[in-house]
Design a protein around this motif. Structure first.
Motif, PDB file in Angstrom:
ATOM      1  N   TYR A 491      -6.220  -1.042 -16.758  1.00 22.25           N
ATOM      2  CA  TYR A 491      -5.880  -0.020 -15.777  1.00 22.25           C
ATOM      3  C   TYR A 491      -6.689  -0.187 -14.488  1.00 22.25           C
ATOM      4  CZ  TYR A 491      -5.943   4.467 -13.458  1.00 22.25           C
ATOM      5  OH  TYR A 491      -5.882   5.441 -12.512  1.00 22.25           O
ATOM      6  N   LEU A 492      -7.986  -0.449 -14.632  1.00 22.67           N
ATOM      7  CA  LEU A 492      -8.826  -0.578 -13.444  1.00 22.67           C
ATOM      8  C   LEU A 492      -8.410  -1.785 -12.619  1.00 22.67           C
ATOM      9  CD1 LEU A 492     -12.341   0.354 -14.873  1.00 22.67           C
ATOM     10  CD2 LEU A 492     -10.872   1.723 -13.398  1.00 22.67           C
ATOM     11  N   TYR A 493      -8.038  -2.845 -13.313  1.00 15.04           N
ATOM     12  CA  TYR A 493      -7.595  -4.046 -12.621  1.00 15.04           C
ATOM     13  C   TYR A 493      -6.400  -3.729 -11.729  1.00 15.04           C
ATOM     14  CZ  TYR A 493      -6.183  -8.920 -11.952  1.00 15.04           C
ATOM     15  OH  TYR A 493      -5.851 -10.126 -11.401  1.00 15.04           O
ATOM     16  N   ARG A 494      -5.429  -3.049 -12.303  1.00 16.65           N
ATOM     17  CA  ARG A 494      -4.240  -2.713 -11.520  1.00 16.65           C
ATOM     18  C   ARG A 494      -4.578  -1.742 -10.405  1.00 16.65           C
ATOM     19  NH1 ARG A 494       0.878  -3.236 -15.146  1.00 16.65           N
ATOM     20  NH2 ARG A 494       1.844  -2.630 -13.199  1.00 16.65           N
ATOM     21  N   ASN A 495      -5.465  -0.809 -10.723  1.00 11.49           N
ATOM     22  CA  ASN A 495      -5.853   0.179  -9.743  1.00 11.49           C
ATOM     23  C   ASN A 495      -6.512  -0.496  -8.537  1.00 11.49           C
ATOM     24  OD1 ASN A 495      -7.768   2.212  -8.512  1.00 11.49           O
ATOM     25  ND2 ASN A 495      -6.656   3.525  -9.933  1.00 11.49           N
ATOM     26  N   PHE A 496      -7.374  -1.463  -8.815  1.00  7.25           N
ATOM     27  CA  PHE A 496      -8.052  -2.171  -7.730  1.00  7.25           C
ATOM     28  C   PHE A 496      -7.038  -2.985  -6.928  1.00  7.25           C
ATOM     29  CE2 PHE A 496     -11.554  -5.447  -6.579  1.00  7.25           C
ATOM     30  CZ  PHE A 496     -11.685  -4.868  -5.329  1.00  7.25           C
ATOM     31  N   ALA A 497      -6.158  -3.685  -7.639  1.00 10.13           N
ATOM     32  CA  ALA A 497      -5.153  -4.489  -6.942  1.00 10.13           C
ATOM     33  C   ALA A 497      -4.329  -3.587  -6.017  1.00 10.13           C
ATOM     34  CB  ALA A 497      -4.257  -5.200  -7.942  1.00 10.13           C
ATOM     35  N   SER A 498      -3.968  -2.414  -6.521  1.00  6.40           N
ATOM     36  CA  SER A 498      -3.177  -1.488  -5.722  1.00  6.40           C
ATOM     37  C   SER A 498      -3.960  -1.043  -4.488  1.00  6.40           C
ATOM     38  CB  SER A 498      -2.792  -0.296  -6.596  1.00  6.40           C
ATOM     39  OG  SER A 498      -2.716   0.883  -5.855  1.00  6.40           O
ATOM     40  N   PHE A 499      -5.247  -0.823  -4.686  1.00 11.81           N
ATOM     41  CA  PHE A 499      -6.116  -0.402  -3.587  1.00 11.81           C
ATOM     42  C   PHE A 499      -6.159  -1.484  -2.500  1.00 11.81           C
ATOM     43  CE2 PHE A 499     -10.165   0.645  -1.541  1.00 11.81           C
ATOM     44  CZ  PHE A 499     -10.173   2.027  -1.578  1.00 11.81           C
ATOM     45  N   VAL A 500      -6.296  -2.736  -2.942  1.00 12.26           N
ATOM     46  CA  VAL A 500      -6.344  -3.836  -1.980  1.00 12.26           C
ATOM     47  C   VAL A 500      -5.000  -3.957  -1.251  1.00 12.26           C
ATOM     48  CG1 VAL A 500      -6.630  -6.327  -1.687  1.00 12.26           C
ATOM     49  CG2 VAL A 500      -8.096  -5.090  -3.291  1.00 12.26           C
ATOM     50  N   VAL A 501      -3.919  -3.833  -2.019  1.00  4.39           N
ATOM     51  CA  VAL A 501      -2.598  -3.948  -1.401  1.00  4.39           C
ATOM     52  C   VAL A 501      -2.415  -2.883  -0.318  1.00  4.39           C
ATOM     53  CG1 VAL A 501      -0.135  -3.636  -1.786  1.00  4.39           C
ATOM     54  CG2 VAL A 501      -1.467  -5.045  -3.351  1.00  4.39           C
ATOM     55  N   SER A 502      -2.908  -1.684  -0.597  1.00  2.00           N
ATOM     56  CA  SER A 502      -2.677  -0.621   0.382  1.00  2.00           C
ATOM     57  C   SER A 502      -3.486  -0.863   1.648  1.00  2.00           C
ATOM     58  CB  SER A 502      -2.988   0.746  -0.220  1.00  2.00           C
ATOM     59  OG  SER A 502      -4.364   0.858  -0.434  1.00  2.00           O
ATOM     60  N   SER A 503      -4.424  -1.793   1.599  1.00  2.82           N
ATOM     61  CA  SER A 503      -5.184  -2.094   2.812  1.00  2.82           C
ATOM     62  C   SER A 503      -4.535  -3.222   3.619  1.00  2.82           C
ATOM     63  CB  SER A 503      -6.611  -2.491   2.446  1.00  2.82           C
ATOM     64  OG  SER A 503      -6.625  -3.813   1.938  1.00  2.82           O
ATOM     65  N   LEU A 504      -3.500  -3.832   3.061  1.00  8.77           N
ATOM     66  CA  LEU A 504      -2.856  -4.934   3.787  1.00  8.77           C
ATOM     67  C   LEU A 504      -1.999  -4.389   4.917  1.00  8.77           C
ATOM     68  CD1 LEU A 504      -1.455  -7.188   0.916  1.00  8.77           C
ATOM     69  CD2 LEU A 504      -3.577  -7.493   2.183  1.00  8.77           C
ATOM     70  N   PRO A 505      -1.923  -5.109   6.007  1.00  3.85           N
ATOM     71  CA  PRO A 505      -1.038  -4.657   7.075  1.00  3.85           C
ATOM     72  C   PRO A 505       0.410  -4.755   6.625  1.00  3.85           C
ATOM     73  CG  PRO A 505      -1.943  -6.820   7.568  1.00  3.85           C
ATOM     74  CD  PRO A 505      -2.618  -6.350   6.330  1.00  3.85           C
ATOM     75  N   LEU A 506       1.244  -3.864   7.145  1.00  4.09           N
ATOM     76  CA  LEU A 506       2.654  -3.852   6.745  1.00  4.09           C
ATOM     77  C   LEU A 506       3.529  -4.609   7.736  1.00  4.09           C
ATOM     78  CD1 LEU A 506       3.239  -0.241   5.465  1.00  4.09           C
ATOM     79  CD2 LEU A 506       3.323  -2.366   4.173  1.00  4.09           C
ATOM     80  N   ASP A 507       2.973  -4.850   8.926  1.00  3.65           N
ATOM     81  CA  ASP A 507       3.833  -5.403   9.962  1.00  3.65           C
ATOM     82  C   ASP A 507       3.771  -6.921  10.020  1.00  3.65           C
ATOM     83  OD1 ASP A 507       1.251  -5.472  10.694  1.00  3.65           O
ATOM     84  OD2 ASP A 507       1.536  -4.741  12.723  1.00  3.65           O
ATOM     85  N   VAL A 508       3.433  -7.535   8.901  1.00  6.25           N
ATOM     86  CA  VAL A 508       3.435  -8.990   8.867  1.00  6.25           C
ATOM     87  C   VAL A 508       4.638  -9.446   8.062  1.00  6.25           C
ATOM     88  CG1 VAL A 508       0.961  -9.165   9.019  1.00  6.25           C
ATOM     89  CG2 VAL A 508       2.036  -9.038   6.799  1.00  6.25           C
ATOM     90  N   TYR A 509       4.891 -10.725   8.086  1.00  7.52           N
ATOM     91  CA  TYR A 509       6.030 -11.214   7.324  1.00  7.52           C
ATOM     92  C   TYR A 509       5.623 -12.072   6.152  1.00  7.52           C
ATOM     93  CZ  TYR A 509       9.430  -8.981  10.035  1.00  7.52           C
ATOM     94  OH  TYR A 509      10.202  -8.001  10.571  1.00  7.52           O
ATOM     95  N   ARG A 510       4.339 -12.167   5.972  1.00  6.44           N
ATOM     96  CA  ARG A 510       3.893 -12.959   4.856  1.00  6.44           C
ATOM     97  C   ARG A 510       2.652 -12.262   4.371  1.00  6.44           C
ATOM     98  NH1 ARG A 510       5.978 -16.753   1.525  1.00  6.44           N
ATOM     99  NH2 ARG A 510       4.231 -17.229   0.167  1.00  6.44           N
ATOM    100  N   ARG A 511       2.713 -11.719   3.170  1.00  5.18           N
ATOM    101  CA  ARG A 511       1.528 -11.018   2.708  1.00  5.18           C
ATOM    102  C   ARG A 511       0.783 -11.888   1.730  1.00  5.18           C
ATOM    103  NH1 ARG A 511       2.283  -4.879   1.481  1.00  5.18           N
ATOM    104  NH2 ARG A 511       3.732  -5.579  -0.090  1.00  5.18           N
ATOM    105  N   ARG A 512      -0.512 -11.930   1.948  1.00 10.13           N
ATOM    106  CA  ARG A 512      -1.315 -12.843   1.178  1.00 10.13           C
ATOM    107  C   ARG A 512      -2.644 -12.164   0.988  1.00 10.13           C
ATOM    108  NH1 ARG A 512      -1.633 -18.781   1.330  1.00 10.13           N
ATOM    109  NH2 ARG A 512      -3.804 -19.360   1.644  1.00 10.13           N
ATOM    110  N   ILE A 513      -3.161 -12.183  -0.239  1.00  9.54           N
ATOM    111  CA  ILE A 513      -4.479 -11.598  -0.476  1.00  9.54           C
ATOM    112  C   ILE A 513      -5.467 -12.728  -0.698  1.00  9.54           C
ATOM    113  CG2 ILE A 513      -5.834 -10.084  -1.952  1.00  9.54           C
ATOM    114  CD1 ILE A 513      -3.392  -8.549  -2.622  1.00  9.54           C
ATOM    115  N   GLU A 514      -6.518 -12.722   0.089  1.00 15.24           N
ATOM    116  CA  GLU A 514      -7.542 -13.739  -0.056  1.00 15.24           C
ATOM    117  C   GLU A 514      -8.797 -13.090  -0.622  1.00 15.24           C
ATOM    118  OE1 GLU A 514      -7.643 -16.738   2.485  1.00 15.24           O
ATOM    119  OE2 GLU A 514      -5.805 -16.255   3.583  1.00 15.24           O
TER     120      GLU A 514
END
Ligand SMILES: Nc1ncnc2c1ncn2[C@@H]1O[C@H](COP(=O)(O)OP(=O)(O)OP(=O)(O)O)[C@@H](O)[C@H]1O
Ligand SMILES: [Mg+2]
Lengths: 597, 382
Positions: A491-514
């Motif tokens: 659960y924590l793993y998914r929760n963290f991933a979700s947290f990181v995703v919500s910090s990604l910009p939305l106005d790009v066309y290629r989303r990538r987490i580094e």
């Protein structure tokens, strides 16, 4: 030539150019950095970095497979049309398909516009049909295969349904109709995403209301902008708005990851009529394992009954009458679904005694065995039977619980078509010699399993696959850091991933987490989740007192821990099996989620 | 709608979109956010009370109700947990159908009793009530960021503080008492010693907010008044906190058990004259003095006391075990220091009729299991 000069020449922002230069291994620290002639020539020879101003399709330009793809990676402004065409799908040629396409275009002229826009994006209709309902109105179904570039940018891997409905006032049943149609196609199609086209003016709002995470319908206006790129924006706005990582309900099927060995041995246990008991921390994924197991056991002749004990009374109130009633209802329901009769238990009185219940079940099982029907009972949240924080489970006065478990045990021993399993937080129910003043019927009989954190490769798969469905790519470094910070707790793993995703910009066309994206969010995330982790530990404190103290000691005086862990072997093993401490090269370490940041 | 209220509409929109992402939301709308409650009706949702929700079963209905707002979830706090389980089971079933939930409560999360396993409240995503934007605040006090602050209607600083503290959970009050009065911390440093759960509750009650990603008190600029309000609220608390009877009983049993264990070891070690040999002359005098003040006004020496050990404080008793080398008495040796450091402060809190803090009940229960039920493998039977 300086960076800003070259940027102006290439019509890109300096920021973008600097990124590009770095990606090419060319040093560029600021907009004023001087770039050698040789490098300027190299960059000029590269495919366009971003050509927002030259949107139209350059007919003479050949599609440039990989280099166009790499352009997608480099840009966060709208990439050109031709980059979306990369890895195009060949246009349909079979006469049948063409005929069906034309027919659909006649019924839905909008379909033609959509198809043309798609084909400019390297994407093609691969299947089309009309189905009419009993009132003669026709819905249109088309399956679209997107270009390789679009598929990889948005994490699509299969054909996608475009659904055209004649209704101007869209109703929920139309929405459901689309789902039904999707399922009836009998093809490998994207199961959780469709495009839906209707003249309804409130199409956007309605679909938004009805869509769920597991099933998103993208509103497709019949009057969609001519520009094919508006299809891309539409996909982006909807796919990027999803958050498939955040999930608090148990999962199964294609949302369930890993645990292969565990599931195998649980299946083995059940097949050999050993009663398995699965224990794990809060939110570690116990119920998900039960759901998944039930799904894997599913055959026409297997009846699985899953009971969540939490909605029943709990000691000091006697849960057995409600538990029996619940069992009876669920069993009847499941048996009926398998076209089996349930006479023996249906005839039971209103408040049967444990013995009456056992005898009825005995009779039922006996008859079912003639048809080779197996019954598996799963009891989840077992701590509701043994709330050791509230009652003394060894000597407390609740003999009927022990009696009922005893009855289940003898049913297993007397019938080769029945078995059951338990799941919960606390292993006391199988490890304590006595239960409610009697010898514990499950003691050294049930087979204990602990639910450890996900393995790194299981977590990686979860993240890659779930991220992919939102058009997100994760680098190896990002995966490593996600795992490290969450300790692999499901659960924590998914929760963290979700947290990181919500910090990604939305106005790009290629989303990538580094990795850096993950690390940047790790402290804010820990802060946001600190209360939940404290609560998880409070559960541990309630059910595993000795283990809880050991954790404290490990935190406060790690130097003493080795010796103590030898003295408290059982508790120490629990900590290892629950994944709260790790032993590596003779060194004992706390799981990262427990380390104070 | 007045301009000042626009932020509520924004917040409602956020609620709507959060509900799509998180499915089950929990929000405390207590005194600090009181005016927001009436605005909830603007949410496109099915509005119900808990009772209505549980009785008007939507079973058989296939279509999702969209957002469901349950307005009085605080009813589950302090109630029997069965109801909590029933509510969770129903919510889980409705989630499958696509419903989303906003659980609205006047109480904070900490006020809900822990349940054995999965918990509706623990698993819900906590969101916080809206803050009034700077431009719309009525004055420059930080508290004016709370929608409930309304001096023109008689809810000024002191009234609001009093109202917020009055419906605070007892554990939260105890935590505030600790930082404001026992530790005498500055506002900033006090935030570092509060538990994460307390911080969640302080935020949802409006006393703490997130400023640039860091916690900050909304009462920082009226800390003095806040401390006084805390003192008043603590003194005014007369209803027994939830769970006090368990803490009390278990502490009593633990201490009796410890006194018995240490006492019999001491008697054995001290031999026939243990009363005298265990204690120095000064200690003996102090013991007799305690007994005289209390139950035995006529006692003149330790020989007159049935059990002088009874007059030792718990700390002195723990010291006796160490000083007289009485051994580990069946409790693993590394547990003793933790036992003392965990238990003595709680015991003193309860003995002095003060309010138990977050975690006290769990800690007492843990030691009760270990000491009284001997569930520790570290405790070999004597
Ligand atoms: N195998 C898995 N693959 C992907 N996600 C998982 C898996 N197991 C658990 N999860 C995630 O963890 C969450 C908790 O899982 P689940 O409800 O099964 O845990 P639990 O141990 O039964 O929790 P509880 O303590 O509430 O009973 C799920 O919502 C899901 O998001
Ligand atoms: Mg569960």
């Amino acid at each position: 030539m300086r960076v800003y000069e070259l940027a102006a020449e290439l019509e890109v922002t300096t920021r973008r150019l600097i990124d590009h230069l770095r990606a090419r291994g060319i040093a560029a620290h600021s907009t004023a950095t001087d770039i050698s002639r040789e490098n300027v020539l190299k960059v000029r020879g590269d495919p366009p970095i971003s050509d927002r101003r030259r949107r139209g399709l350059d007919a003479g330009q050949r599609l440039r497979g990989t280099s166009a793809l790499s352009e997608l990676l480099l840009t966060d402004t709208l990439p050109s049309l031709n980059s979306w065409q990369a890895n195009p799908v060949p246009a349909p040629t079979t006469p049948d398909l063409l005929k069906n396409v034309r027919r659909l275009e006649v019924v839905y002229p909008a379909f033609r516009r959509h198809r043309e826009a798609l084909s400019l994006l390297g994407s093609q209709v691969v299947y089309a049909t009309c189905i009419s309902n009993n009132k003669g109105a026709e819905s249109g179904l088309a399956l679209v295969r997107f270009s390789g570039a679009i598929e990889s940018a948005f994490g699509m891997t299969r054909e996608v349904l475009f659904y055209y409905t004649p209704h101007r006032d869209l109703q929920f049943r139309d929405f459901k109709g689309a789902r039904v149609a999707l399922r009836s196609l009998n093809r490998e199609v994207t199961p959780d995403l469709i495009f839906m086209c209707s003249e309804d003016e409130r199409l956007d709002i309605k679909l938004d209301d009805w869509s769920k995470l597991e099933f998103t319908a993208i509103p497709l206006s019949p009057h969609l902008d001519e520009d094919p790129l508006s299809v891309i924006s539409l996909i982006r706005d909807h796919i990027f708005a999803r958050d498939l990582f955040y999930e608090t309900s148990p999962v199964k099927g294609n949302r369930f990851f890993g645990r292969k060995t565990l599931l195998q041995s649980l299946r083995d246990d059940l097949n050999h009529q050993r009663v398995p008991a699965l224990f794990g921390l809060r939110k570690s994924g116990k119920t998900s394992v039960l759901y998944q197991l039930a799904e894997e056991l599913e055959t026409p002749s297997t009846v699985t009954v899953l009971i969540d004990l939490e909605s029943l009374p709990s000691p000091p109130d006697d849960p057995t009458p409600d538990l029996i009633a619940d069992l009876k209802t669920k069993l009847q329901l499941q048996l009926k679904a398998k076209k089996q009769r349930t006479r023996e238990i249906a005839e039971l009185g209103n408040q049967p005694s444990i013995v009456e219940f056992k005898n009825a079940l005995q009779g039922l099982l006996h008859r079912l065995s003639d048809d080779d029907v197996q019954v598996v009972l799963m009891l989840d949240e077992i701590e509701y039977l043994t709330p050791s924080d509230r009652v003394d489970i060894e000597e407390g006065d609740m003999p009927r619980i022990a009696q009922l478990l005893g009855a289940l045990r003898s049913l297993v021993q007397e019938n080769d078509n029945f078995t059951f399993m338990l799941s919960g937080l606390t292993s006391a129910i199988t490890e304590s010699g006595r239960l409610y003043g009697r010898p514990n019927p499950l003691f050294s009989w049930a087979k204990t399993h602990y639910l450890a954190p996900l393995l790194p490769e299981e977590a990686d798969e979860l993240a890659r696959s779930t991220g992919g469905r939102m058009g997100i790519e994760l680098t190896d470094g990002a995966l490593e850091s996600l795992y490290e910070a969450s300790g692999g707790h499901a659960y924590l793993y998914r929760n963290f991933a979700s947290f990181v995703v919500s910090s990604l910009p939305l106005d790009v066309y290629r989303r990538r987490i580094e990795r850096s994206d993950v690390l940047r969010q790790s402290i804010p995330w820990r802060r946001s989740i600190a209360g939940n982790i404290e609560e998880m530990l409070a559960h541990l404190e309630r059910y595993y007192p000795v283990e809880h103290i050991l954790l404290d000691i490990l935190r406060e005086s790690p130097q003493d821990f080795a010796e103590i862990s030898r003295a408290e072997e059982r508790a120490f093993n629990h900590l290892i099996q629950l994944g709260l401490v790790m032993e590596e090269n003779n060194e004992i370490q706390l799981n990262t989620i427990l380390q104070i940041s | 709608m007045t301009k000042k209220d626009d932020y509520v509409a924004d917040w409602l929109r956020d609620v709507e979109s959060h509900s799509k992402r998180f499915s089950v939301l929990f929000v405390q709308l207590g005194a600090a956010h009181h005016p927001v409650r009436t605005r909830l009706s603007e949410l496109q949702a099915k509005h119900v009370t808990l009772n209505e929700y549980l009785t008007q079963s939507s079973e058989g209905e296939k279509k999702s109700s969209g957002l469901v707002v349950i307005h009085d979830v605080a009813d589950l706090a302090g109630k029997r947990q069965r109801r909590m389980g029933e509510t969770r089971a129903q919510v889980m079933a409705d989630l499958d159908r696509g419903d989303r939930f906003l659980l609205v409560s006047e109480s904070c999360r900490g006020a809900f009793p822990p349940v054995p396993g999965s918990s509706l409240i623990e698993d819900a995503k906590v969101i916080n009530g809206p803050m009034v934007p700077n431009a719309a605040r009525v004055d420059s006090q930080r508290l004016s960021g709370l929608p409930g602050y309304d001096p023109s209607n008689g809810i000024g600083r002191d009234e609001l503080l009093r109202a917020i503290l009055a419906d605070s959970d007892s554990k939260l009050l105890a935590a505030l008492e600790y930082v404001c009065w026992e530790r005498f911390e500055s506002p900033r440093s006090s935030l570092e010693i509060l538990s994460a759960q307390d911080l969640v509750d302080l935020r949802s009650s409006g006393l703490v907010q997130l400023d640039d990603g860091l916690h900050a008190w909304t009462v920082e600029d009226c800390w003095k008044e806040f401390r006084i309000a805390v003192a008043d609220a603590v003194s005014a608390m007369t209803a027994a906190p939830v769970g006090i009877e368990d803490i009390y009983r278990q502490l009593w049993e633990i201490e009796r058990m410890l006194r018995m264990m240490i006492g019999s070891a001491a008697r054995e070690t001290g031999g026939n004259h243990w009363r005298k040999s265990l204690f120095s002359a000064a200690e003996q005098e102090a013991l007799v003095e305690s007994a005289r003040r209390d139950t035995q006004p006529t006692a003149s020496s330790v020989a007159d006391l049935r059990d002088p050990l009874e007059w030792l404080t718990l700390t002195a008793l723990f010291d006796l075990r160490i000083n007289k080398q009485l051994g580990d008495l069946g409790v693993a040796k590394y547990f003793w220091p933790k036992l003392a450091s965990d238990l003595v402060p709680i015991r003193n809190r309860i003995a002095h009729n003060r309010i138990p803090r977050t975690g006290d009940q769990d800690a007492v229960r843990k030691w009760h299991t270990i000491i009284c039920r001997g569930s520790s493998p570290g405790r070999q039977s004597p």
